[in-house]
Design an enzyme around this catalytic site. Structure first.
Site, PDB file in Angstrom:
ATOM      1  N   GLU A   1      27.704  43.666 -53.808  1.00  0.00           N
ATOM      2  CA  GLU A   1      27.156  44.244 -52.575  1.00  0.00           C
ATOM      3  C   GLU A   1      25.682  44.629 -52.719  1.00  0.00           C
ATOM      4  O   GLU A   1      25.265  45.184 -53.734  1.00  0.00           O
ATOM      5  CB  GLU A   1      27.957  45.477 -52.176  1.00  0.00           C
ATOM      6  CG  GLU A   1      27.565  46.002 -50.805  1.00  0.00           C
ATOM      7  CD  GLU A   1      28.525  47.070 -50.316  1.00  0.00           C
ATOM      8  OE1 GLU A   1      29.210  46.824 -49.319  1.00  0.00           O
ATOM      9  OE2 GLU A   1      28.596  48.143 -50.947  1.00  0.00           O
TER      10      GLU A   1
ATOM     11  N   HIS B   1      25.783  45.258 -47.209  1.00  0.00           N
ATOM     12  CA  HIS B   1      26.542  46.456 -46.842  1.00  0.00           C
ATOM     13  C   HIS B   1      26.742  46.579 -45.332  1.00  0.00           C
ATOM     14  O   HIS B   1      27.870  46.635 -44.863  1.00  0.00           O
ATOM     15  CB  HIS B   1      25.917  47.740 -47.422  1.00  0.00           C
ATOM     16  CG  HIS B   1      26.693  48.956 -47.036  1.00  0.00           C
ATOM     17  ND1 HIS B   1      26.303  49.791 -46.020  1.00  0.00           N
ATOM     18  CD2 HIS B   1      27.856  49.441 -47.487  1.00  0.00           C
ATOM     19  CE1 HIS B   1      27.211  50.755 -45.874  1.00  0.00           C
ATOM     20  NE2 HIS B   1      28.156  50.571 -46.752  1.00  0.00           N
TER      21      HIS B   1
ATOM     22  N   GLU C   1      31.299  49.524 -37.508  1.00  0.00           N
ATOM     23  CA  GLU C   1      32.450  50.329 -37.921  1.00  0.00           C
ATOM     24  C   GLU C   1      32.601  51.585 -37.050  1.00  0.00           C
ATOM     25  O   GLU C   1      33.705  51.958 -36.681  1.00  0.00           O
ATOM     26  CB  GLU C   1      32.262  50.713 -39.396  1.00  0.00           C
ATOM     27  CG  GLU C   1      33.347  51.589 -39.971  1.00  0.00           C
ATOM     28  CD  GLU C   1      33.190  51.819 -41.460  1.00  0.00           C
ATOM     29  OE1 GLU C   1      32.115  51.460 -42.019  1.00  0.00           O
ATOM     30  OE2 GLU C   1      34.129  52.353 -42.074  1.00  0.00           O
TER      31      GLU C   1
HETATM   32  C1  BEZ Z   1      20.372  53.095 -47.844  1.00  0.00           C
HETATM   33  O1  BEZ Z   1      20.576  52.883 -49.033  1.00  0.00           O
HETATM   34  O2  BEZ Z   1      19.282  52.900 -47.339  1.00  0.00           O
HETATM   35  C2  BEZ Z   1      21.515  53.581 -46.996  1.00  0.00           C
HETATM   36  C3  BEZ Z   1      22.764  53.831 -47.564  1.00  0.00           C
HETATM   37  C4  BEZ Z   1      23.825  54.273 -46.793  1.00  0.00           C
HETATM   38  C5  BEZ Z   1      23.638  54.446 -45.434  1.00  0.00           C
HETATM   39  C6  BEZ Z   1      22.408  54.206 -44.861  1.00  0.00           C
HETATM   40  C7  BEZ Z   1      21.340  53.772 -45.634  1.00  0.00           C
END
Ligand code: BEZ
Ligand code: FE2
Length: 406
Positions: free
Chosen positions: A142, A180, A210
């Protein structure tokens, strides 16, 4: 060669009686026992008892093994409090789940009849447990990160993990790529990862729509994500729209997980792109995300399959349980057709989506089979009974090899 002779075979679309299965690593023939005995006179015969059933092994397309230590740490009820609790407890959950904890999760899946799974790997810490499991594995490395200044570092970490998974030399282990979500991955990173997936011919997966929070953030830069992005990431607007995100996946059929809050236009794009939706009913309920509209997926001819998600948003990794929850969640949907669709989703339809030569008791398919013990001769409501009753699984074959029982 072996010949197994059950009372009934569930293909999964048809019920067969008076038929046996000749197999080694794959299924060679399905015919009455006497015919198979004369075609394969040296075969070992496995004669099963009264009310025995052979059906395909189940395929769980979406699990997060690295979060298997969670039982009571994470906040359930709505999405942002849950996400914040994941961030707060991340280190203790990850450090609290060593190989033996992840092996417990893969063993539990096997016990409940899961002969193949898609592991979404955030850190690569589950590589060994996945590679050593008995099941077929699609290992989704991921990619996550919305901050442009972190992009190079994150991409090189992703490539290192992907390369490590490509070093695994065992039959039935397939490295793959996961993005992700549209809100958490910078489009530059997505494009780079998609190029890799295309050039290396790797399967792709992503979380999509989601939560209502995701809908509001991507559409309006509003909602529960606003404070999260402002406070943690110093971002005041989303990096992409949902539609622009989907368009990146145009030429590459992808497993899109959740899709609870997709709109008509996005469903059309999902359909045109040949994407598959992974429905995780328990996770959706526990994180307060609502119930997916299965009728809308059907009317757009979108393949949908059922997954458990990880123990970070579930209490067990059991597709029979998951299908039961789906049956009750979609309470307006006609019961028996839904039960049949669920059984097909967890077998033949999941195999198609994960590019596996399994999910069916049919000639030429891998011999990934469950030997179940029913307590009466099956009738036309078998799909429903299988979901309701958790019948014992006496033996499990993967590539024709007994991995439980026998
Ligand atoms: C990020 O790594 O930028 C992130 C992770 C989880 C939710 C939103 C952003
Ligand atoms: Fe997930």
């Amino acid at each position: 060669m072996k010949i197994i002779n059950p009372d009934t075979i569930l293909s999964p679309s048809h019920l067969l009686t008076g038929q046996a299965i000749a197999f080694d690593t794959i299924i060679h023939a399905i015919a009455p026992l006497d015919e198979l005995k004369s075609s394969y006179p040296d075969a070992e015969i496995i004669q099963l008892g009264k009310n025995s059933l052979v059906m395909p092994g189940l395929i769980n397309p979406h699990v997060h093994l690295e979060f298997s230590a969670n039982k009571t740490d994470l906040a359930y009820g709505s999405f942002l409090p849950w996400l914040n609790s994941v961030i707060q407890h991340r280190d203790e959950l990850i450090n609290g789940c060593d190989n033996s904890c992840m092996k417990k999760a893969t063993d539990a899946m096997l016990e409940s009849g899961i002969t193949a799974f898609g592991a979404v790997s955030s850190y690569g810490l589950d590589l060994e447990a996945a590679a050593e499991s008995a099941q077929k594995v699609v290992f989704f490395n991921e990619l996550i990160g919305s901050q442009a200044q972190m992009a190079d570092m994150l991409f090189s970490d992703f490539l290192t993990r992907l390369d490590a998974s490509e070093q695994i030399q065992r039959e039935g282990f397939y490295p793959a790529v996961a993005i992700h979500s549209p809100y958490s991955v910078h489009p530059i990173l997505i494009k780079r990862a998609l190029e890799i997936a295309k050039s290396r011919k790797l399967l792709l997966s992503a979380h999509f729509m989601e939560s209502l929070a995701e809908r509001e953030w991507l559409d309006k830069n509003e909602g529960d994500f606003k404070a999260f992005f402002n406070d943690f990431l110093k971002q005041s607007s989303a990096l992409t729209s949902a539609e622009a995100f989907l368009e990146l996946f145009n030429a590459h059929p992808t497993l899109m997980t959740h899709v609870v809050h997709a709109n008509e236009r996005e469903l059309k794009l999902l359909s045109e792109g040949g994407h598959t939706v992974i429905h995780c009913p328990v996770s959706n309920r526990l994180l307060g995300n609502g119930a997916i509209d299965l009728d809308a997926l059907e009317s757009h001819h979108i393949n949908w399959i059922c997954g458990t998600d990880g123990l970070s948003s579930n209490y067990k990794l059991d597709l029979f349980e998951e299908m039961k929850i789906a049956l009750f969640m979609h309470s307006e949907t006609p019961l028996l057709p839904l039960a049949k669709q669920l059984i097909e989703s967890a077998t033949v339809n999941a195999a198609k989506a994960l590019n596996l030569n399994s999910g069916e008791i049919a000639v030429g398919k891998d011999a990934d089979m469950l030997v179940m013990q029913l307590d009466a001769a099956p009738n036309e409501q078998l799909a429903l009974h299988l979901i309701l009753h958790h019948y014992p699984i006496n033996t499990i074959f993967i590539n024709g090899k007994p991995v439980k029982g026998a």
